[in-house]
Scaffold this active site. Structure first.
Site, PDB file in Angstrom:
ATOM      1  N   PRO A   2      43.294  -3.213   2.839  1.00 44.90           N
ATOM      2  CA  PRO A   2      43.848  -3.411   4.182  1.00 44.90           C
ATOM      3  C   PRO A   2      45.119  -4.232   4.187  1.00 44.90           C
ATOM      4  O   PRO A   2      45.141  -5.371   3.737  1.00 44.90           O
ATOM      5  CB  PRO A   2      42.730  -4.136   4.937  1.00 44.90           C
ATOM      6  N   GLU A   3      46.184  -3.621   4.640  1.00 48.08           N
ATOM      7  CA  GLU A   3      47.411  -4.359   4.909  1.00 48.08           C
ATOM      8  C   GLU A   3      47.543  -4.388   6.427  1.00 48.08           C
ATOM      9  O   GLU A   3      46.633  -3.980   7.137  1.00 48.08           O
ATOM     10  CB  GLU A   3      48.599  -3.670   4.223  1.00 48.08           C
ATOM     11  N   LYS A  59      47.665 -10.093   8.300  1.00 44.93           N
ATOM     12  CA  LYS A  59      46.380  -9.489   7.956  1.00 44.93           C
ATOM     13  C   LYS A  59      45.213 -10.319   8.469  1.00 44.93           C
ATOM     14  O   LYS A  59      44.059 -10.003   8.194  1.00 44.93           O
ATOM     15  CB  LYS A  59      46.261  -9.363   6.433  1.00 44.93           C
ATOM     16  N   ARG A 112      34.056  -5.734  -2.429  1.00 46.12           N
ATOM     17  CA  ARG A 112      34.392  -6.698  -3.486  1.00 46.12           C
ATOM     18  C   ARG A 112      34.353  -8.158  -3.057  1.00 46.12           C
ATOM     19  O   ARG A 112      34.738  -9.044  -3.813  1.00 46.12           O
ATOM     20  CB  ARG A 112      35.765  -6.341  -4.068  1.00 46.12           C
ATOM     21  N   ARG A 259      51.847  -8.290 -10.184  1.00 45.18           N
ATOM     22  CA  ARG A 259      51.347  -7.127  -9.453  1.00 45.18           C
ATOM     23  C   ARG A 259      52.060  -5.860  -9.931  1.00 45.18           C
ATOM     24  O   ARG A 259      53.258  -5.882 -10.226  1.00 45.18           O
ATOM     25  CB  ARG A 259      51.601  -7.218  -7.944  1.00 45.18           C
TER      26      ARG A 259
END
Length: 269
Positions: A2-3, A59, A112, A259
């Site tokens: 989710p962004e 977010k 997670r 990243r």
DNA sequence: CAGATTGTTAGGAG
DNA sequence: ACTCCTAACAATCT
């Protein structure tokens, strides 16, 4: 994943499903990890209370309640929301469940367990504590200039810094830099005013488009199509490449700020 | 099945 | 005290 756009979708989902119903019980599967306040306090605040509205900064989601305290919700990397009635329909990986007296339930789903739930007295207090910057969806050139001032590190990790542009996540950062034609490792302090302006415009544009587009329906000039092969069910090759939608050169992958980063070595400088 | 993935933050280095 | 950077965290999917 989710962004900002997905969190905005979740916010609307909650608005449409879960407001103005009295909460009868709250279950949290792993409070030690995912709940930032004591479970008994959390229940005390919520039992008999109702959600009355929502707010979002980047977010971070806020659920306002009739009695004042505000539930904070962050979806980590795998967070999602669910709403159902029958216990048999309980979503897999429901980590927190809010039971309503109507018999319906709202579930905070998070395979997670990187998501977090908490309480705060006011959105503004929370924003200050977390030092959250102005929401990326409406970030102005001036605000971005301010956020990047005197920063020497690579631009991409700064875009992921929620104190600067909350709401930008890993793939959106790549897309934004591609659209603004900026190299992910450009030191922020070398950006010219016109480039920062371009960057601010790209942030808003990508987020607006992402808010509407289904993932596979992004405009053809978007870089996202070049990273999807990675997740394509048929693909077993880990270093395959797709071509830049602008110049056809092979899209490169490297690690920036730890990243995975996709970029066009020809278009982004 | 080892490795990649994702957002955030604690902690170390400078 | 500040900035910058890396690695750790959980769990799943490929």
């Amino acid at each position: 994943m989710p962004e900002l756009p997905e969190v905005e979708t979740y916010r609307r989902f909650i608005d449409e499903t879960s407001l103005y119903q009295t909460i009868t019980e709250v279950e949290v599967q792993d409070p030690k990890r995912q709940l930032q306040v004591d479970l008994d306090d959390f229940r005390k605040v919520l039992r008999g209370n109702q959600f009355t509205g929502t707010q979002r900064i980047g977010k971070q989601l806020f659920l306002l309640t009739a009695q004042g305290p505000i539930v904070t919700m962050h979806f980590g990397m795998t967070g999602d929301v669910g709403y159902y009635r029958d216990a048999a329909d309980t979503p897999r990986f429901a980590r927190a469940i809010f039971h309503f007296e109507t018999g319906f339930k709202f579930a905070f789903i998070d395979s997670r367990k990187f998501g977090r739930l908490g309480l705060t007295q006011s959105v503004d207090t929370f924003r200050q504590q977390k030092k959250l910057g102005p929401d990326a969806l409406t970030l102005s050139t001036e605000e971005l200039t301010q956020g990047l001032a005197r920063k020497k590190s690579a631009i991409k990790p700064l875009l992921l810094d929620q104190r600067i542009a909350p709401g930008v996540g890993n793939w959106i950062a790549d897309e934004v830099l591609f659209q603004a034609q900026l190299e992910p490792e450009r030191p922020a302090h070398t950006l010219q005013p016109t480039e920062i302006d371009r960057l601010a415009t790209s942030i808003r544009e990508v987020l607006e488009i992402a808010a509407e587009a289904i993932y596979r329906d992004f405009p053809s000039h978007y870089l996202i199509h070049a990273r999807e092969w990675d997740e394509a069910p048929s693909s077993t090759i880990t270093n395959a490449h797709l071509n830049c939608p602008r110049c056809q050169m092979l899209i490169q992958k490297k690690y920036v700020g730890g990243r995975a980063t996709y970029f066009c070595p020809n278009c982004q400088m």
